[in-house]
Motif scaffolding. Structure first.
Motif, PDB file in Angstrom:
ATOM      1  N   UNK A 166       1.007  -1.112  -0.031  1.00 25.36           N
ATOM      2  CA  UNK A 166       0.016   0.018  -0.011  1.00 25.36           C
ATOM      3  C   UNK A 166       0.874   1.253   0.071  1.00 25.36           C
ATOM      4  N   UNK A 167       0.782   2.223  -0.831  1.00 25.63           N
ATOM      5  CA  UNK A 167       1.136   3.484  -0.998  1.00 25.63           C
ATOM      6  C   UNK A 167       0.687   4.398   0.255  1.00 25.63           C
ATOM      7  N   UNK A 168       1.539   4.986   1.040  1.00 19.05           N
ATOM      8  CA  UNK A 168       1.342   6.138   1.870  1.00 19.05           C
ATOM      9  C   UNK A 168       1.602   7.455   1.235  1.00 19.05           C
ATOM     10  N   UNK A 169       0.515   8.329   1.369  1.00 22.00           N
ATOM     11  CA  UNK A 169       0.604   9.795   0.860  1.00 22.00           C
ATOM     12  C   UNK A 169       0.497  10.673   1.845  1.00 22.00           C
ATOM     13  N   UNK A 170       1.411  11.726   1.762  1.00 21.42           N
ATOM     14  CA  UNK A 170       1.359  12.913   2.802  1.00 21.42           C
ATOM     15  C   UNK A 170       1.092  14.151   2.117  1.00 21.42           C
ATOM     16  N   UNK A 171      -0.088  14.750   2.055  1.00 23.46           N
ATOM     17  CA  UNK A 171      -0.327  16.190   1.487  1.00 23.46           C
ATOM     18  C   UNK A 171       0.231  17.474   2.351  1.00 23.46           C
ATOM     19  N   UNK A 172       0.829  18.336   1.789  1.00 22.95           N
ATOM     20  CA  UNK A 172       0.961  19.719   2.318  1.00 22.95           C
ATOM     21  C   UNK A 172       1.053  20.973   1.518  1.00 22.95           C
ATOM     22  N   UNK A 173       0.922  22.189   1.991  1.00 23.01           N
ATOM     23  CA  UNK A 173       0.932  23.297   1.008  1.00 23.01           C
ATOM     24  C   UNK A 173      -0.408  23.836   1.399  1.00 23.01           C
ATOM     25  N   UNK A 174      -1.394  23.611   1.956  1.00 28.25           N
ATOM     26  CA  UNK A 174      -2.714  23.997   1.939  1.00 28.25           C
ATOM     27  C   UNK A 174      -2.608  25.155   2.655  1.00 28.25           C
ATOM     28  N   UNK A 175      -3.783  25.997   2.594  1.00 26.98           N
ATOM     29  CA  UNK A 175      -3.887  27.163   3.536  1.00 26.98           C
ATOM     30  C   UNK A 175      -4.867  28.193   3.201  1.00 26.98           C
ATOM     31  N   UNK A 176      -4.803  29.377   3.550  1.00 23.46           N
ATOM     32  CA  UNK A 176      -5.486  30.592   3.164  1.00 23.46           C
ATOM     33  C   UNK A 176      -5.110  31.606   2.250  1.00 23.46           C
ATOM     34  N   UNK A 177      -5.710  31.698   1.086  1.00 29.64           N
ATOM     35  CA  UNK A 177      -5.226  32.888   0.151  1.00 29.64           C
ATOM     36  C   UNK A 177      -6.400  33.676  -0.522  1.00 29.64           C
ATOM     37  N   UNK A 178      -5.912  34.752  -0.817  1.00 31.80           N
ATOM     38  CA  UNK A 178      -6.863  35.805  -1.483  1.00 31.80           C
ATOM     39  C   UNK A 178      -7.274  35.133  -2.804  1.00 31.80           C
ATOM     40  N   UNK A 179      -8.465  35.553  -3.035  1.00 26.71           N
ATOM     41  CA  UNK A 179      -9.034  35.359  -4.666  1.00 26.71           C
ATOM     42  C   UNK A 179      -7.885  35.905  -5.373  1.00 26.71           C
ATOM     43  N   UNK A 180      -7.438  35.207  -6.411  1.00 30.08           N
ATOM     44  CA  UNK A 180      -6.631  35.643  -7.582  1.00 30.08           C
ATOM     45  C   UNK A 180      -4.882  35.064  -7.154  1.00 30.08           C
ATOM     46  N   UNK A 181      -4.713  34.832  -5.956  1.00 34.15           N
ATOM     47  CA  UNK A 181      -3.619  34.228  -5.384  1.00 34.15           C
ATOM     48  C   UNK A 181      -3.138  32.743  -5.812  1.00 34.15           C
ATOM     49  N   UNK A 182      -1.935  32.420  -5.366  1.00 38.06           N
ATOM     50  CA  UNK A 182      -1.623  31.013  -5.792  1.00 38.06           C
ATOM     51  C   UNK A 182      -1.145  29.924  -4.534  1.00 38.06           C
ATOM     52  N   UNK A 183      -1.053  29.045  -4.853  1.00 38.96           N
ATOM     53  CA  UNK A 183      -0.844  27.781  -3.695  1.00 38.96           C
ATOM     54  C   UNK A 183      -0.165  26.879  -4.457  1.00 38.96           C
ATOM     55  N   UNK A 184       0.971  26.227  -3.907  1.00 37.44           N
ATOM     56  CA  UNK A 184       1.512  24.862  -4.327  1.00 37.44           C
ATOM     57  C   UNK A 184       1.242  23.850  -3.450  1.00 37.44           C
TER      58      UNK A 184
END
Length: 116
Positions: free
Chosen positions: A1-19
């Motif tokens: 089984x593959x283990x997956x861990x996400x990161x990088x989420x958050x709060x951003x204003x409209x028009x902004x960017x996240x990775x």
């Protein structure tokens, strides 16, 4: 089984960017197709983007031209670059790993909130 861990989420204003990043372990990463899905409150989980083991990419119409999925096999990581974010992009984003004949694996999710 593959283990997956996400990161990088958050709060951003409209028009902004996240990775977003998704680190994988427990398998030969380069053989896995990888995808991102998202789920907003009260809605079903929806597909966002996929990148195959060979590097081919596909996107949902709602994010095409704004989001980019990529992978770094040396780091066992898949990314989702999200630009020109809109309030309707607010959701929990989940990473997925899949390969024909093997169980699909999901990460725990990372929250993305886009304020207007």
């Amino acid at each position: 089984q593959v283990q997956l861990v996400e990161s990088g989420g958050g709060l951003v204003q409209s028009g902004g960017s996240l990775r977003l990043s998704c680190a994988a372990s427990g398998s030969i990463f380069s053989l896995n197709h990888m995808g991102w899905h998202r789920q907003s409150p009260g809605k079903q989980r929806e597909w966002v983007a996929t990148i195959t083991s060979g590097g081919s990419t596909t996107y949902a119409d709602s994010v095409k031209g704004r989001f980019t999925i990529s992978r770094d096999n040396a780091k066992n990581t898949v990314y989702l670059q999200m630009n020109s974010l809109k309030p309707e992009d607010t959701a929990v984003y989940y990473c997925k790993s899949f390969q024909m004949g093997l169980p699909t694996s999901w990460g725990q999710g990372t929250q993305v909130t886009v304020s207007s």
